[in-house]
Motif scaffolding. Structure first.
Motif, PDB file in Angstrom:
ATOM      1  N   SER A 139       0.837  -1.202   0.000  1.00  0.00           N
ATOM      2  CA  SER A 139       0.000   0.000   0.000  1.00  0.00           C
ATOM      3  C   SER A 139       0.873   1.254   0.000  1.00  0.00           C
ATOM      4  CB  SER A 139      -0.929   0.007   1.215  1.00  0.00           C
ATOM      5  OG  SER A 139      -1.814  -1.093   1.187  1.00  0.00           O
ATOM      6  N   SER A 142       2.104   1.756  -3.503  1.00  0.00           N
ATOM      7  CA  SER A 142       1.058   2.316  -4.362  1.00  0.00           C
ATOM      8  C   SER A 142       0.889   3.811  -4.112  1.00  0.00           C
ATOM      9  CB  SER A 142      -0.268   1.587  -4.124  1.00  0.00           C
ATOM     10  OG  SER A 142      -0.175   0.217  -4.443  1.00  0.00           O
ATOM     11  N   ALA A 279      -4.843   4.167  -1.338  1.00  0.00           N
ATOM     12  CA  ALA A 279      -3.727   3.337  -0.869  1.00  0.00           C
ATOM     13  C   ALA A 279      -3.354   3.690   0.559  1.00  0.00           C
ATOM     14  CB  ALA A 279      -2.525   3.495  -1.792  1.00  0.00           C
ATOM     15  N   ASP A 282      -5.925   2.069   2.767  1.00  0.00           N
ATOM     16  CA  ASP A 282      -5.643   0.633   2.875  1.00  0.00           C
ATOM     17  C   ASP A 282      -4.457   0.380   3.806  1.00  0.00           C
ATOM     18  OD1 ASP A 282      -7.692   0.267   1.088  1.00  0.00           O
ATOM     19  OD2 ASP A 282      -6.367   0.071  -0.659  1.00  0.00           O
ATOM     20  N   GLN A 283      -3.455   1.201   3.695  1.00  0.00           N
ATOM     21  CA  GLN A 283      -2.278   1.032   4.546  1.00  0.00           C
ATOM     22  C   GLN A 283      -2.636   1.269   6.012  1.00  0.00           C
ATOM     23  OE1 GLN A 283       0.964   3.942   4.212  1.00  0.00           O
ATOM     24  NE2 GLN A 283       2.399   2.239   4.052  1.00  0.00           N
TER      25      GLN A 283
END
Length: 466
Positions: A139, A142, A279, A282-283
């Protein structure tokens, strides 16, 4: 003597031929710089982008490091020991397979041991932290790639805008030069009339003032061109003093933007800023799961193959090995796992807020790009009408002036109005081109790659700059 003479004659010819070839290739390599070439050079040489590329490489290495946790760790070791501790004497002599049952452990004497071996450790289960670490680093990669792409698009926009500043400056220079020529011709004619007594000194002075104003505009336009060229070559990573010739180029000759709703949908689907913000969300979510995994057990496999001796007489029949399976289950960590979880959740909420802000910003970028484009189109239409009226007005006033029914002041006003309208028309035209660039980048029309912006439109001409 006669045999050496031809060699002396051929050497200068060889040098002349070499110089001619080098000059030919040097002149062939000095081709005009086109806009796609400028963008390509910027993406290769701009210092900010090179730094962003290194950041992406660092993020990739973090992914590889996270994946390395799945692999066993294997290593060699060696140890030299000298001691009189009874426990060390007992265990090391046993590992040496040289233990003497009659040893007095209250006074075992001095022990010398040389040990060497191979160790291996392999994680079998650590609460899912390895998988989460890989997901976390991916992530991050990204998000880093999205920031790099955003920087690429920003640099492309700057290069195109500066390019249009150069083209508009050249247009302003043409207008200013024409104005200087026109006023100079009128000043020469007025000077002759003044010397002949058929013109007033005030008319002569008015022309001189107008000529000074025209020359000042020409000077400002030339300086604007130099500043724009310096900014362009700085973006290219070549320095503001780089000498070069620029080709006339326009990547938007026949391109029209998609409808606003279609462009907005395209932007929300493809804009790298949105992908980067997602991203980060998500991280952050992975960070929450990683913090919670602090309560999970850890299972690890360890093995060792080694040999001991009181010197260096190690033999295979006295080698030792061990294999161990170990599990650690944390029961209480002083509420550190709970604190880490709260911290991770706060970061997740912050990332989600940033994602929403990014969505709003993308919508605003697209809206502003279309509004500026509409404004530039209308300004250009108004400016075109003003130029036409200014040309007609100047033509009529010139006839009146030459017939004696209009003053020189009225003529200069008409000439100034015409030139001002032409400058506004040129500025609006290139503002319209800049707005097209903003739409193409805001809607991610060229999202297939930084250079694909030019693949969507006709190739620019290569007419060299004056």
């Amino acid at each position: 003597m006669h045999m050496n003479q031809p060699k002396r004659n051929r050497l200068p010819r060889y040098r002349i031929l070499t110089a001619a070839v080098l000059l030919f290739y040097a002149s062939a390599g000095a081709s005009p710089l086109t806009l796609p070439m400028a963008v390509e050079e910027t993406l290769k040489n701009n210092p900010d982008l090179l730094s962003a590329e290194e950041t992406v490489s660092l993020a990739r290495s973090q992914v590889e490091k996270a994946k390395a946790a799945y692999w066993p760790k294997v290593g060699l070791y060696a140890e030299a020991l000298r001691a009189d501790a009874p426990s060390a004497f007992l265990f090391k002599t046993i590992d040496q397979r040289l233990f003497d049952p009659g040893t007095d452990f209250n006074d075992p004497g001095i022990l010398t041991n040389i040990e060497g071996g191979l160790e291996m450790q392999m994680p079998l289960y650590n609460g899912g932290r390895n998988q989460l670490a890989v997901a976390f680093s991916r992530s991050g990669l990204s998000a880093t790639e999205a920031r790099r792409t955003s920087l690429q698009r920003h640099l492309i926009s700057e290069v195109i805008n500066v390019w249009y500043d150069i083209l508009s400056s050249r247009k302003f220079i043409d207008i200013a030069e024409e104005s200087v020529r026109t006023v100079t011709a009128q000043l020469e004619a007025m000077t002759i009339r003044y010397k002949g007594g058929s013109a007033l000194k005030s008319d002569l002075l008015s022309l001189k003032v107008r000529l000074a104003e025209a020359e000042e505009r020409l000077l400002a336009s030339n300086n604007r061109l130099k500043l724009s060229r310096a900014a362009l070559f700085t973006l290219l990573g070549q320095g503001p003093d780089t000498p070069d010739s620029l080709a006339v180029g326009d990547p938007f000759n026949d391109w029209s933007p998609p409808p606003y709703t279609e462009g907005l949908a395209h932007a929300l689907e493809r804009r790298c800023e949105i992908k980067g913000a997602q991203a980060m969300v998500d991280q952050a979510g992975t960070g929450v799961r990683t913090a919670k995994s602090g309560h999970h057990p850890v299972v690890q496999l360890a093995g060792r193959l080694y040999a001991d001796d009181d010197g260096f007489d190690h033999t295979a029949d006295r080698a030792n090995w061990s294999v161990a399976l170990r599990m650690d289950l944390p029961l209480f960590s002083g509420f550190s796992v709970e604190a880490d979880t709260r911290t991770a959740r706060a970061r997740e909420r912050s990332a989600e807020t940033l994602r929403k802000k990014t969505l709003l910003q993308v919508r605003l970028d697209v809206k502003n790009a279309y509004l500026r484009y509409d404004e530039a189109i209308k300004r250009h239409q108004v400016a075109e009408n003003a130029v036409a009226m200014g040309e007609e007005s100047l033509s009529l006033v010139k006839q009146q002036f030459e017939g004696g029914s209009a003053t020189i002041t009225r003529y200069l006003e008409a000439e100034l109005d015409r030139n001002s309208a032409r400058i506004r028309e040129a500025a609006a035209f290139y503002d319209m081109k800049k707005a097209l660039t903003a739409i193409a980048l805001a809607t991610a029309t060229s999202d297939n790659g930084p250079g694909s912006l030019f693949a969507l439109h006709p190739a620019p001409s290569t007419e060299q700059e004056k």
